[in-house]
Design a protein around this motif. Structure first.
Motif, PDB file in Angstrom:
ATOM      1  N   ASP A 165     114.268  23.380 114.163  1.00 44.28           N
ATOM      2  CA  ASP A 165     115.308  24.331 113.768  1.00 44.28           C
ATOM      3  C   ASP A 165     115.023  25.760 114.217  1.00 44.28           C
ATOM      4  OD1 ASP A 165     116.665  22.236 112.572  1.00 44.28           O
ATOM      5  OD2 ASP A 165     116.006  22.742 110.531  1.00 44.28           O
ATOM      6  N   ALA A 210     118.004  24.858 122.932  1.00 41.99           N
ATOM      7  CA  ALA A 210     117.521  23.487 123.141  1.00 41.99           C
ATOM      8  C   ALA A 210     118.644  22.506 123.455  1.00 41.99           C
ATOM      9  CB  ALA A 210     116.734  23.020 121.920  1.00 41.99           C
ATOM     10  N   ASP A 211     119.796  22.672 122.824  1.00 46.18           N
ATOM     11  CA  ASP A 211     120.897  21.735 123.054  1.00 46.18           C
ATOM     12  C   ASP A 211     121.452  21.826 124.469  1.00 46.18           C
ATOM     13  OD1 ASP A 211     120.653  20.782 120.485  1.00 46.18           O
ATOM     14  OD2 ASP A 211     122.246  22.058 119.680  1.00 46.18           O
ATOM     15  N   ASP A 212     121.198  22.941 125.140  1.00 45.96           N
ATOM     16  CA  ASP A 212     121.709  23.142 126.498  1.00 45.96           C
ATOM     17  C   ASP A 212     120.691  22.790 127.575  1.00 45.96           C
ATOM     18  OD1 ASP A 212     124.019  24.142 125.308  1.00 45.96           O
ATOM     19  OD2 ASP A 212     123.321  26.222 125.416  1.00 45.96           O
ATOM     20  N   TRP A 247     110.491  18.184 124.450  1.00 45.04           N
ATOM     21  CA  TRP A 247     111.474  18.332 123.381  1.00 45.04           C
ATOM     22  C   TRP A 247     112.061  17.000 122.950  1.00 45.04           C
ATOM     23  CZ3 TRP A 247     110.995  22.140 120.461  1.00 45.04           C
ATOM     24  CH2 TRP A 247     111.974  22.498 119.546  1.00 45.04           C
ATOM     25  N   ASN A 248     112.197  16.062 123.868  1.00 47.33           N
ATOM     26  CA  ASN A 248     112.691  14.735 123.486  1.00 47.33           C
ATOM     27  C   ASN A 248     111.756  14.090 122.464  1.00 47.33           C
ATOM     28  OD1 ASN A 248     114.921  14.890 125.189  1.00 47.33           O
ATOM     29  ND2 ASN A 248     113.832  13.946 126.894  1.00 47.33           N
ATOM     30  N   LYS A 280     112.094  15.853 119.017  1.00 47.04           N
ATOM     31  CA  LYS A 280     113.304  15.382 118.330  1.00 47.04           C
ATOM     32  C   LYS A 280     113.109  13.967 117.788  1.00 47.04           C
ATOM     33  CE  LYS A 280     116.349  16.140 121.564  1.00 47.04           C
ATOM     34  NZ  LYS A 280     117.586  16.366 122.335  1.00 47.04           N
TER      35      LYS A 280
END
Length: 186
Positions: free
Chosen positions: A89, A95-97, A171-172, A175
């Protein structure tokens, strides 16, 4: 009451060295009395539940069990699911991009990692790569991936990390570990 944790093992199963099969890692965690044990990938990520609230003791116990079983030392960090969620968070990058291989989180064994530790680095010299510090974590944006990152190499120099253990995850993986810890709590 139990807490869900992720164990992050450093430097195993890389280039055929320091082999730790995930089935054996799961068995060791179960033998240590932990429940709901699952592993993710073959690179030293495990999720488990424990009644202990001492992350450092959990990490030390796992490291000792790994050394006894395999005959070599493995640095381990244990972080609870809530902490991993906070890392996700608090990401200072969009991160989403980004593709998962462009963003990494380096987890540190202690809170002594401050901006002063990295003051010798000139951030402008590594652009477009960037890093930001969080709570016991360093976020690294490396558009070309970690394998070719000059900033990543500079950040991992032993002189900069003296006295602290560090292990990185893309990052994968971050998550996925958040999802796994949250699923284990449900």
């Amino acid at each position: 009451m139990t807490t869900t944790y992720a164990a992050l093992l450093r430097g195993i199963n890389v280039g055929g060295n320091r082999k730790v099969p995930m089935a054996e890692l799961r068995r060791l965690l179960q033998e240590l009395g932990h429940g709901a044990v699952r592993t993710y990938l073959n690179s030293g990520n495990a999720v488990f539940t424990s009644a202990s609230g001492d992350q450092d003791a959990l990490a030390a116990d796992l490291s000792a069990a790994l050394e006894k079983h395999f005959g070599f030392t493995v640095a381990c960090m244990v972080r609870d699911g809530a902490y991993l969620r906070s890392v996700l968070d608090a990401c200072p990058f969009p991160a989403d991009d980004l593709a998962g291989k462009q963003l990494h989180a380096t987890f540190f064994s202690g809170p002594a990692v401050t901006a002063e530790r990295f003051a010798s680095l000139d951030p402008a010299a590594y652009l477009p790569e960037e890093f930001r510090l969080g709570d016991q974590v360093l976020y690294l944006y490396a558009p070309g991936g970690l394998g070719t990152s000059q900033l990543g190499a500079a950040l991992s120099r032993p002189a900069l990390l003296k006295g602290v253990e560090a292990t990185s995850r893309n990052w994968n993986t971050v998550k996925a570990l958040v999802e796994m810890t949250e699923a284990a709590r449900a």
